[in-house]
Scaffold this motif. Sequence first.
Motif, PDB file in Angstrom:
ATOM      1  N   ALA A 208      27.705  -8.512   2.974  1.00 34.10           N
ATOM      2  CA  ALA A 208      28.211  -7.158   2.737  1.00 34.10           C
ATOM      3  C   ALA A 208      27.088  -6.145   2.915  1.00 34.10           C
ATOM      4  CB  ALA A 208      28.813  -7.075   1.341  1.00 34.10           C
ATOM      5  N   LEU A 209      26.602  -6.014   4.133  1.00 34.48           N
ATOM      6  CA  LEU A 209      25.488  -5.125   4.396  1.00 34.48           C
ATOM      7  C   LEU A 209      25.854  -3.670   4.176  1.00 34.48           C
ATOM      8  CD1 LEU A 209      24.017  -6.812   7.574  1.00 34.48           C
ATOM      9  CD2 LEU A 209      23.186  -6.989   5.233  1.00 34.48           C
ATOM     10  N   ALA A 210      27.106  -3.341   4.351  1.00 35.07           N
ATOM     11  CA  ALA A 210      27.535  -1.952   4.184  1.00 35.07           C
ATOM     12  C   ALA A 210      27.449  -1.519   2.728  1.00 35.07           C
ATOM     13  CB  ALA A 210      28.957  -1.784   4.712  1.00 35.07           C
ATOM     14  N   ASP A 211      27.203  -2.457   1.828  1.00 40.70           N
ATOM     15  CA  ASP A 211      27.157  -2.143   0.413  1.00 40.70           C
ATOM     16  C   ASP A 211      25.783  -1.676  -0.050  1.00 40.70           C
ATOM     17  OD1 ASP A 211      29.809  -2.793   0.151  1.00 40.70           O
ATOM     18  OD2 ASP A 211      29.415  -4.852  -0.469  1.00 40.70           O
ATOM     19  N   GLY A 212      24.841  -1.523   0.866  1.00 40.96           N
ATOM     20  CA  GLY A 212      23.507  -1.089   0.489  1.00 40.96           C
ATOM     21  C   GLY A 212      23.502   0.307  -0.105  1.00 40.96           C
ATOM     22  N   ASP A 213      22.465   0.602  -0.843  1.00 43.19           N
ATOM     23  CA  ASP A 213      22.285   1.888  -1.507  1.00 43.19           C
ATOM     24  C   ASP A 213      21.209   2.672  -0.750  1.00 43.19           C
ATOM     25  OD1 ASP A 213      21.222   3.927  -3.225  1.00 43.19           O
ATOM     26  OD2 ASP A 213      22.046   2.872  -4.961  1.00 43.19           O
ATOM     27  N   ALA A 214      21.613   3.738  -0.061  1.00 44.02           N
ATOM     28  CA  ALA A 214      20.693   4.518   0.768  1.00 44.02           C
ATOM     29  C   ALA A 214      19.565   5.134  -0.052  1.00 44.02           C
ATOM     30  CB  ALA A 214      21.453   5.611   1.527  1.00 44.02           C
ATOM     31  N   GLU A 215      19.857   5.534  -1.270  1.00 44.82           N
ATOM     32  CA  GLU A 215      18.821   6.134  -2.122  1.00 44.82           C
ATOM     33  C   GLU A 215      17.732   5.108  -2.450  1.00 44.82           C
ATOM     34  OE1 GLU A 215      18.776   8.205  -6.463  1.00 44.82           O
ATOM     35  OE2 GLU A 215      20.358   8.869  -5.077  1.00 44.82           O
ATOM     36  N   LYS A 216      18.154   3.905  -2.775  1.00 45.09           N
ATOM     37  CA  LYS A 216      17.179   2.838  -3.021  1.00 45.09           C
ATOM     38  C   LYS A 216      16.468   2.474  -1.719  1.00 45.09           C
ATOM     39  CE  LYS A 216      19.567   0.698  -6.920  1.00 45.09           C
ATOM     40  NZ  LYS A 216      20.321  -0.491  -7.381  1.00 45.09           N
ATOM     41  N   GLY A 217      17.213   2.515  -0.620  1.00 42.15           N
ATOM     42  CA  GLY A 217      16.635   2.200   0.687  1.00 42.15           C
ATOM     43  C   GLY A 217      15.529   3.151   1.081  1.00 42.15           C
ATOM     44  N   GLU A 218      15.655   4.411   0.672  1.00 37.72           N
ATOM     45  CA  GLU A 218      14.603   5.389   0.952  1.00 37.72           C
ATOM     46  C   GLU A 218      13.290   4.965   0.283  1.00 37.72           C
ATOM     47  OE1 GLU A 218      13.789  10.201   0.766  1.00 37.72           O
ATOM     48  OE2 GLU A 218      15.479   9.357  -0.365  1.00 37.72           O
ATOM     49  N   LYS A 219      13.392   4.433  -0.913  1.00 38.41           N
ATOM     50  CA  LYS A 219      12.206   3.966  -1.629  1.00 38.41           C
ATOM     51  C   LYS A 219      11.608   2.736  -0.960  1.00 38.41           C
ATOM     52  CE  LYS A 219      13.759   5.913  -5.973  1.00 38.41           C
ATOM     53  NZ  LYS A 219      14.406   5.676  -7.245  1.00 38.41           N
ATOM     54  N   VAL A 220      12.455   1.811  -0.542  1.00 35.88           N
ATOM     55  CA  VAL A 220      11.975   0.605   0.133  1.00 35.88           C
ATOM     56  C   VAL A 220      11.344   0.970   1.481  1.00 35.88           C
ATOM     57  CG1 VAL A 220      12.625  -1.646   1.093  1.00 35.88           C
ATOM     58  CG2 VAL A 220      13.704  -0.844  -1.006  1.00 35.88           C
ATOM     59  N   PHE A 221      11.907   1.993   2.140  1.00 34.36           N
ATOM     60  CA  PHE A 221      11.412   2.415   3.455  1.00 34.36           C
ATOM     61  C   PHE A 221       9.961   2.900   3.388  1.00 34.36           C
ATOM     62  CE2 PHE A 221      10.974   5.288   7.113  1.00 34.36           C
ATOM     63  CZ  PHE A 221      11.368   4.427   8.132  1.00 34.36           C
ATOM     64  N   ARG A 222       9.483   3.228   2.209  1.00 32.40           N
ATOM     65  CA  ARG A 222       8.077   3.628   2.071  1.00 32.40           C
ATOM     66  C   ARG A 222       7.143   2.552   2.620  1.00 32.40           C
ATOM     67  NH1 ARG A 222       8.784   5.825  -4.072  1.00 32.40           N
ATOM     68  NH2 ARG A 222      10.016   7.656  -3.529  1.00 32.40           N
ATOM     69  N   LYS A 223       7.569   1.298   2.545  1.00 36.69           N
ATOM     70  CA  LYS A 223       6.777   0.190   3.098  1.00 36.69           C
ATOM     71  C   LYS A 223       6.692   0.283   4.623  1.00 36.69           C
ATOM     72  CE  LYS A 223       8.307  -2.964  -0.541  1.00 36.69           C
ATOM     73  NZ  LYS A 223       8.976  -4.238  -0.851  1.00 36.69           N
ATOM     74  N   CYS A 224       7.626   0.985   5.224  1.00 39.62           N
ATOM     75  CA  CYS A 224       7.732   1.076   6.682  1.00 39.62           C
ATOM     76  C   CYS A 224       7.069   2.331   7.252  1.00 39.62           C
ATOM     77  CB  CYS A 224       9.206   1.077   7.091  1.00 39.62           C
ATOM     78  SG  CYS A 224      10.214  -0.202   6.312  1.00 39.62           S
ATOM     79  N   LYS A 225       6.843   3.329   6.386  1.00 39.89           N
ATOM     80  CA  LYS A 225       6.410   4.653   6.830  1.00 39.89           C
ATOM     81  C   LYS A 225       5.056   4.687   7.526  1.00 39.89           C
ATOM     82  CE  LYS A 225       8.935   7.974   4.096  1.00 39.89           C
ATOM     83  NZ  LYS A 225       8.826   9.086   3.160  1.00 39.89           N
ATOM     84  N   ALA A 226       4.208   3.725   7.283  1.00 31.83           N
ATOM     85  CA  ALA A 226       2.910   3.722   7.959  1.00 31.83           C
ATOM     86  C   ALA A 226       3.093   3.578   9.469  1.00 31.83           C
ATOM     87  CB  ALA A 226       2.039   2.592   7.428  1.00 31.83           C
ATOM     88  N   CYS A 227       4.166   2.918   9.873  1.00 29.96           N
ATOM     89  CA  CYS A 227       4.385   2.646  11.296  1.00 29.96           C
ATOM     90  C   CYS A 227       5.624   3.314  11.885  1.00 29.96           C
ATOM     91  CB  CYS A 227       4.488   1.142  11.520  1.00 29.96           C
ATOM     92  SG  CYS A 227       3.005   0.231  11.071  1.00 29.96           S
ATOM     93  N   HIS A 228       6.605   3.678  11.062  1.00 29.10           N
ATOM     94  CA  HIS A 228       7.881   4.215  11.540  1.00 29.10           C
ATOM     95  C   HIS A 228       8.230   5.528  10.850  1.00 29.10           C
ATOM     96  CE1 HIS A 228       8.956   0.549  13.711  1.00 29.10           C
ATOM     97  NE2 HIS A 228       8.531  -0.128  12.667  1.00 29.10           N
ATOM     98  N   ALA A 229       9.001   6.345  11.532  1.00 29.83           N
ATOM     99  CA  ALA A 229       9.490   7.606  10.973  1.00 29.83           C
ATOM    100  C   ALA A 229      10.982   7.739  11.243  1.00 29.83           C
ATOM    101  CB  ALA A 229       8.741   8.779  11.598  1.00 29.83           C
ATOM    102  N   VAL A 230      11.653   8.489  10.362  1.00 31.58           N
ATOM    103  CA  VAL A 230      13.058   8.856  10.554  1.00 31.58           C
ATOM    104  C   VAL A 230      13.211  10.307  10.145  1.00 31.58           C
ATOM    105  CG1 VAL A 230      14.065   6.559  10.229  1.00 31.58           C
ATOM    106  CG2 VAL A 230      13.690   8.021   8.254  1.00 31.58           C
ATOM    107  N   GLY A 231      14.282  10.912  10.599  1.00 31.05           N
ATOM    108  CA  GLY A 231      14.560  12.287  10.217  1.00 31.05           C
ATOM    109  C   GLY A 231      14.393  13.248  11.374  1.00 31.05           C
TER     110      GLY A 231
END
Length: 127
Positions: A20-43
């Motif tokens: 059920a991947l569609a059940d993810g929480d985007a707000e929590k995902g923003e926090k997890v995405f911090r691990k990705c920000k050194a190499c990736h950007a969105v927005g």
Amino acid sequence: MRRLKITVLATALACFATPALADGDAEKGEKVFRKCKACHAVGEDAKNKVGPQLNGIVGATVGMVEDFKYSDAFKEKSAEGMVWSEDNLDAYLKKPKDLIPGTKMTFAGLRKDDEREDVIAYLKQFE
């Protein structure tokens, strides 16, 4: 008639077997995405870094971000028509080198299912 019943049953079972991947929480995902920000950007002002910007990644063909130099492994997957479906993103985020051997991405992956679901929900906001 028997074939129809089998098809309906198989479809129903496939729905329950799919994560059920569609059940993810985007707000929590923003926090997890911090691990990705050194190499990736969105927005809105996202630009390529060490890795490509990820706007519109969900549903896109692998290796299609303009002006980013992809590895040969990504170019091969792109030529095969591989798409960043939620399932493919989930597998890649879990262990990148398992889904695309030869990727330049050095990140080991996100082991927790809920973190991957949340990041995917977060990325879906940037279409």
